[in-house]
Design an enzyme around this catalytic site. Sequence first.
Site, PDB file in Angstrom:
ATOM      1  N   HIS A  23      -2.256  -1.700  10.153  1.00 52.96           N
ATOM      2  CA  HIS A  23      -1.691  -3.071  10.215  1.00 52.96           C
ATOM      3  C   HIS A  23      -0.432  -3.277  11.282  1.00 52.96           C
ATOM      4  CE1 HIS A  23      -3.627  -5.054   6.733  1.00 52.96           C
ATOM      5  NE2 HIS A  23      -4.222  -4.148   6.620  1.00 52.96           N
ATOM      6  N   GLU A  55       0.708  -1.155  -0.041  1.00 52.32           N
ATOM      7  CA  GLU A  55      -0.224   0.012  -0.060  1.00 52.32           C
ATOM      8  C   GLU A  55       0.846   1.461  -0.141  1.00 52.32           C
ATOM      9  OE1 GLU A  55      -3.563   0.487   2.299  1.00 52.32           O
ATOM     10  OE2 GLU A  55      -4.351  -1.497   1.830  1.00 52.32           O
TER      11      GLU A  55
END
Length: 438
Positions: A264, A46
């Site tokens: 995360h 990402e």
Amino acid sequence: MVSLELSVLTLNVWGIPFVSSDRAERMQHIGKELSSGKYDIVSLQEVWTEKDSMVLQELTKAILPYAHYFYSGVIGAGLLVLSKFPIVSTLFHSWTVNGYCHRIQHADWFGGKGVGMCRIRVGDRYVHLYNAHLHAEYDMDNDDYKTHRVIQAFDTAQFIEATRWDSDVQILAGDLNTKPKDISYKVLLHTSEMTDTCNSDSVTTNECKHNSYTPKKVLGKNLNGFRIDHIFVRSADSIKTEILEYKLPLPHRVPGQKYSYSDHEAVQVRLLLRPKGDDEDSCSVRHVSAAIDGSDSMHDVQLTPPNTPIPNGKSHSNGHVEEDCAAATDKTSIKVAVIQESIDLCEGHLNQLKTDRAVYFTISFILLTALILMAEFPVPHGYKTLYLLLKLLVFGVILFCVFMGSLWNLMERNGTLSGKTSMEMKLAGSKLLPLKTD
């Protein structure tokens, strides 16, 4: 050939422009952490903008001077690899199915996702690092992308197998968007014959309760979160790879800040690579216990024991031939069952595509009939502009339905068939008797 300790980290940095909170600040802190010298190879997901990629590369170039950013799709694959050791070549494999272009709110299709490989020269060895970010699971109760993820997982496993070449170790590190009990996880692990470096059900890496970006409504549904970020490892026959340490290395919050590094958790694994036949006493590497740092809820979990060898599927002595054969038979049975379940999913998806095609064309016919009838009736007084906009809207919906029922339906069908036929070939090959060796 000397022994070598290798530290690998994977992290989804959550770098979505205009969406991710504190993105610019977090990239600075992530870059500072990665430049600490604790990590030899870093696999990031990402990283959706070139600017963020350049920022991270600039902040870490003194410690991790080698980098590769994978370009793909409309906004890039979001994959960045940083390395202490030279990256001598790279390769990217795009997946045949990757979400839907009309679901802009999910945006996976625009990322042009796939699996990227970096061939890294570590001393006199080659290490292949595979970075992947499988399609997200947006709705666990009604997962429209389950088949897509299964095909992506299978493609990734096949890609790893096809590009092993002369590498001593293959490492898959990324946000795989699949939990240990999911079919995608099983497909990826069993068909690639890799080893998960974590063997605990208590470890979570996403939607964790201590993460500042985890919404309260999510915690209400699942307090513990999920483990979807993984590091898998496989060794060549000539190398013995041992897991020295598995941990979540980052603190709950960026030091001095109220926010976490990402939504995360990062995963770090320390590996010991040494030639087969070397005694452990001959290695001057300090062995440490596996642990999870900074997580009050995970102090007592049992992780992969220190110095756990990574299996390579070969027999080690004549005295264990029967055990090896039994283990190989069991592995084959699991692999066959997993692949068959994946094929069934693909067949169900193909049947759904037939239904979707019929629905789209039916809607197109009905709307086209309505558009023709609208042209036959006079425009109500004072509603000329509104009437014109209505006809344009109907015409736009007709075009969309025709596109979805024809071009897109064929693309989705062929992408699914590509995965399904490869699975069927793999299934047939798995049932063959192993070749005899002298």
